[in-house]
Design a protein around this motif. Structure first.
Motif, PDB file in Angstrom:
ATOM      1  N   ILE A  73      -5.269 -25.202  14.798  1.00 47.41           N
ATOM      2  CA  ILE A  73      -4.247 -24.225  14.436  1.00 47.41           C
ATOM      3  C   ILE A  73      -3.012 -24.368  15.324  1.00 47.41           C
ATOM      4  CG2 ILE A  73      -5.355 -22.414  15.840  1.00 47.41           C
ATOM      5  CD1 ILE A  73      -3.255 -21.961  12.608  1.00 47.41           C
ATOM      6  N   LYS A  74      -3.201 -24.677  16.588  1.00 47.72           N
ATOM      7  CA  LYS A  74      -2.064 -24.885  17.480  1.00 47.72           C
ATOM      8  C   LYS A  74      -1.205 -26.067  17.005  1.00 47.72           C
ATOM      9  CE  LYS A  74       0.489 -25.114  21.287  1.00 47.72           C
ATOM     10  NZ  LYS A  74       1.716 -24.307  21.378  1.00 47.72           N
ATOM     11  N   LEU A  75      -1.862 -27.163  16.629  1.00 47.04           N
ATOM     12  CA  LEU A  75      -1.125 -28.327  16.138  1.00 47.04           C
ATOM     13  C   LEU A  75      -0.352 -28.008  14.869  1.00 47.04           C
ATOM     14  CD1 LEU A  75      -3.834 -31.074  16.729  1.00 47.04           C
ATOM     15  CD2 LEU A  75      -1.560 -31.059  17.768  1.00 47.04           C
ATOM     16  N   LEU A  76      -0.998 -27.314  13.930  1.00 47.02           N
ATOM     17  CA  LEU A  76      -0.339 -27.015  12.661  1.00 47.02           C
ATOM     18  C   LEU A  76       0.793 -26.011  12.840  1.00 47.02           C
ATOM     19  CD1 LEU A  76      -3.369 -26.932  10.183  1.00 47.02           C
ATOM     20  CD2 LEU A  76      -1.781 -28.807  10.650  1.00 47.02           C
ATOM     21  N   LEU A  77       0.619 -25.041  13.736  1.00 42.09           N
ATOM     22  CA  LEU A  77       1.707 -24.105  14.024  1.00 42.09           C
ATOM     23  C   LEU A  77       2.900 -24.844  14.626  1.00 42.09           C
ATOM     24  CD1 LEU A  77      -0.319 -21.106  15.499  1.00 42.09           C
ATOM     25  CD2 LEU A  77       1.150 -21.014  13.459  1.00 42.09           C
ATOM     26  N   ASP A  78       2.611 -25.793  15.513  1.00 42.54           N
ATOM     27  CA  ASP A  78       3.694 -26.558  16.133  1.00 42.54           C
ATOM     28  C   ASP A  78       4.397 -27.474  15.129  1.00 42.54           C
ATOM     29  OD1 ASP A  78       3.134 -25.339  18.525  1.00 42.54           O
ATOM     30  OD2 ASP A  78       2.069 -27.044  19.400  1.00 42.54           O
ATOM     31  N   LEU A  79       3.648 -28.001  14.170  1.00 39.39           N
ATOM     32  CA  LEU A  79       4.228 -28.903  13.168  1.00 39.39           C
ATOM     33  C   LEU A  79       4.886 -28.149  12.011  1.00 39.39           C
ATOM     34  CD1 LEU A  79       1.396 -31.588  12.894  1.00 39.39           C
ATOM     35  CD2 LEU A  79       3.605 -31.852  14.020  1.00 39.39           C
ATOM     36  N   GLN A  80       4.597 -26.872  11.912  1.00 35.56           N
ATOM     37  CA  GLN A  80       5.079 -26.077  10.778  1.00 35.56           C
ATOM     38  C   GLN A  80       6.590 -26.177  10.549  1.00 35.56           C
ATOM     39  OE1 GLN A  80       4.449 -21.859  11.234  1.00 35.56           O
ATOM     40  NE2 GLN A  80       4.361 -21.507   9.022  1.00 35.56           N
ATOM     41  N   PRO A  81       7.430 -26.115  11.596  1.00 32.56           N
ATOM     42  CA  PRO A  81       8.876 -26.212  11.335  1.00 32.56           C
ATOM     43  C   PRO A  81       9.288 -27.517  10.666  1.00 32.56           C
ATOM     44  CG  PRO A  81       8.453 -25.361  13.547  1.00 32.56           C
ATOM     45  CD  PRO A  81       7.140 -25.832  13.018  1.00 32.56           C
ATOM     46  N   LYS A  82       8.553 -28.594  10.931  1.00 32.45           N
ATOM     47  CA  LYS A  82       8.895 -29.887  10.324  1.00 32.45           C
ATOM     48  C   LYS A  82       8.471 -29.964   8.861  1.00 32.45           C
ATOM     49  CE  LYS A  82       8.861 -32.868  14.417  1.00 32.45           C
ATOM     50  NZ  LYS A  82      10.214 -33.423  14.179  1.00 32.45           N
ATOM     51  N   ALA A  84       2.214 -36.149  17.694  1.00 30.38           N
ATOM     52  CA  ALA A  84       2.734 -37.284  16.929  1.00 30.38           C
ATOM     53  C   ALA A  84       1.633 -37.946  16.110  1.00 30.38           C
ATOM     54  CB  ALA A  84       3.366 -38.295  17.884  1.00 30.38           C
ATOM     55  N   LYS A  85       0.439 -38.048  16.693  1.00 31.26           N
ATOM     56  CA  LYS A  85      -0.680 -38.692  15.999  1.00 31.26           C
ATOM     57  C   LYS A  85      -1.074 -37.909  14.751  1.00 31.26           C
ATOM     58  CE  LYS A  85      -5.472 -40.209  16.795  1.00 31.26           C
ATOM     59  NZ  LYS A  85      -5.257 -41.637  16.501  1.00 31.26           N
ATOM     60  N   ILE A  86      -1.207 -36.593  14.882  1.00 30.97           N
ATOM     61  CA  ILE A  86      -1.594 -35.774  13.734  1.00 30.97           C
ATOM     62  C   ILE A  86      -0.480 -35.757  12.688  1.00 30.97           C
ATOM     63  CG2 ILE A  86      -2.285 -33.462  12.993  1.00 30.97           C
ATOM     64  CD1 ILE A  86      -4.367 -35.061  14.642  1.00 30.97           C
ATOM     65  N   HIS A  87       0.767 -35.708  13.134  1.00 31.19           N
ATOM     66  CA  HIS A  87       1.907 -35.758  12.209  1.00 31.19           C
ATOM     67  C   HIS A  87       1.852 -37.045  11.376  1.00 31.19           C
ATOM     68  CE1 HIS A  87       5.974 -35.133  10.737  1.00 31.19           C
ATOM     69  NE2 HIS A  87       6.331 -36.322  11.195  1.00 31.19           N
ATOM     70  N   ARG A  88       1.594 -38.172  12.041  1.00 35.04           N
ATOM     71  CA  ARG A  88       1.501 -39.462  11.328  1.00 35.04           C
ATOM     72  C   ARG A  88       0.306 -39.484  10.380  1.00 35.04           C
ATOM     73  NH1 ARG A  88       2.569 -41.609  16.461  1.00 35.04           N
ATOM     74  NH2 ARG A  88       0.351 -42.148  16.679  1.00 35.04           N
ATOM     75  N   THR A  89      -0.818 -38.952  10.847  1.00 35.65           N
ATOM     76  CA  THR A  89      -2.023 -38.938  10.011  1.00 35.65           C
ATOM     77  C   THR A  89      -1.796 -38.159   8.727  1.00 35.65           C
ATOM     78  OG1 THR A  89      -3.523 -39.153  11.908  1.00 35.65           O
ATOM     79  CG2 THR A  89      -4.433 -38.173   9.902  1.00 35.65           C
ATOM     80  N   ILE A  90      -1.198 -36.982   8.852  1.00 36.29           N
ATOM     81  CA  ILE A  90      -0.935 -36.151   7.674  1.00 36.29           C
ATOM     82  C   ILE A  90       0.002 -36.871   6.711  1.00 36.29           C
ATOM     83  CG2 ILE A  90       0.171 -34.016   6.888  1.00 36.29           C
ATOM     84  CD1 ILE A  90      -0.869 -32.732   9.519  1.00 36.29           C
TER      85      ILE A  90
END
Length: 329
Positions: free
Chosen positions: A40-49, A8-14
């Protein structure tokens, strides 16, 4: 997908910092260490959004005996994640931190250009930001050096370097990798104290944490963040002041002619920045503090004062209300 507070933190930051847009092509620099695996794990997980198109790039500097095995490890991870993989290997072993960094960014930029990626994404953290601030402070620098490692900066006209983890410490990336059982490749050179940054990381920062501030990494990273905004403001103001000082006609055909009266009314901080911007145009290398001070002194110097030659042969001379800079050597 597991959605943690970290995600959630990285999603908000981006989103809040406008680091990426939806459906962009992102090239992720993955060394195999904890920071890049966390990234890379965070970005792969956020990729669908976000609908990103992700690729993994690995740069083999050839400065460790296990560097080829390291590259194969990252390639296997890319296969497991069903993500495109690109490998660039140095033609000769790179032995210094500076040469390795320069080559790495050149290699990443070449991959991005060839395969049409808009962004190169690295796993630099708040810990890296703190180390860079201390490293530059000890070498002697102004606010520009202290705010190094910004959230994003252009590498070419079409490619932007982005660092989404600058609010995350190395301790946090390790915990994230542990939580998700990510197979971190331990880089033996990270313990080699002949490298200045390793000595800062393994000796200086732990000492500061133990004796001064347990959260010194975050505190220093926050300082860099504050300085970044101030540097951006000052650079913009200096560009405007320089344009005003250069507006007059140039009858003597000097390459550069600055109006001293315009500059004299400005704060010293802006005077220095204008002179640094001028020197960056004419010197073969980045201007030193001494170069900047020497040119700034002419703003209030007596008529016909002049500098000794700068590197490359340029000389600045006072002529009434003007500073004339002849860089013909």
């Amino acid at each position: 997908m597991v959605w943690t507070p970290f995600h959630a933190k990285i999603h908000r930051t981006i989103r809040m910092r406008h680091l990426f847009e939806r459906n962009q092509r992102l090239l992720i620099a993955v060394s195999g260490g904890q920071d890049s695996l966390c990234l890379i794990k965070l970005l792969l997980d956020l990729q669908p959004k976000w609908g990103w198109h992700l690729g993994i790039a690995h740069c083999d500097h050839r400065w460790r005996e296990d560097s080829q095995a390291n590259a194969l490890h990252v390639e296997q991870l890319a296969k497991n994640w069903e993500t495109l993989f690109y490998l660039e290997t140095a033609k000769e072993p790179l032995t210094s931190e500076a040469s390795a960094r320069d080559w790495r960014y050149q290699a990443l930029s070449a991959i991005a250009q060839e395969h049409h990626y808009h962004y190169i994404v690295t796993g630099h953290t708040a810990s890296d930001r703190a180390e860079t601030l201390l490293y530059n402070l000890m070498r002697g620098t102004g606010a520009d050096g202290l705010q190094a490692l910004t959230w994003q900066r252009p590498l070419t006209i079409d490619i932007t370097l982005v660092r989404p983890l600058l609010e995350i410490t190395r301790t946090q990336t390790k915990q994230f990798c542990d939580d998700f059982h990510l197979p971190v490749w331990e880089d033996s050179t990270n313990q080699d104290l002949k490298y200045t940054r390793n000595r800062i990381r393994n000796e200086l920062l732990p000492y500061l944490q133990a004796h001064f501030n347990p959260k010194v990494e975050s505190a220093l990273a926050q300082t860099a963040e504050l300085l970044q905004a101030e540097v951006e403001y000052l650079e913009t103001a200096a560009q405007k002041l320089k344009a005003e000082a250069l507006t007059a006609e140039n009858p003597d055909n000097f390459p550069l002619r600055l109006n001293r009266r315009v500059l004299q009314t400005a704060p010293v901080a802006l005077q220095r920045r204008v002179m640094r911007q001028i020197l960056q145009q004419i010197l073969p290398d980045a201007p030193s503090f001494e170069h900047i001070e020497k040119l700034t002194a002419l703003i209030t110097a007596p008529n016909r004062s002049q500098t000794d030659p700068f590197p490359g042969g340029a000389i600045a001379q006072v002529a009434g209300d003007w500073i004339n800079i002849n860089n013909e050597g």
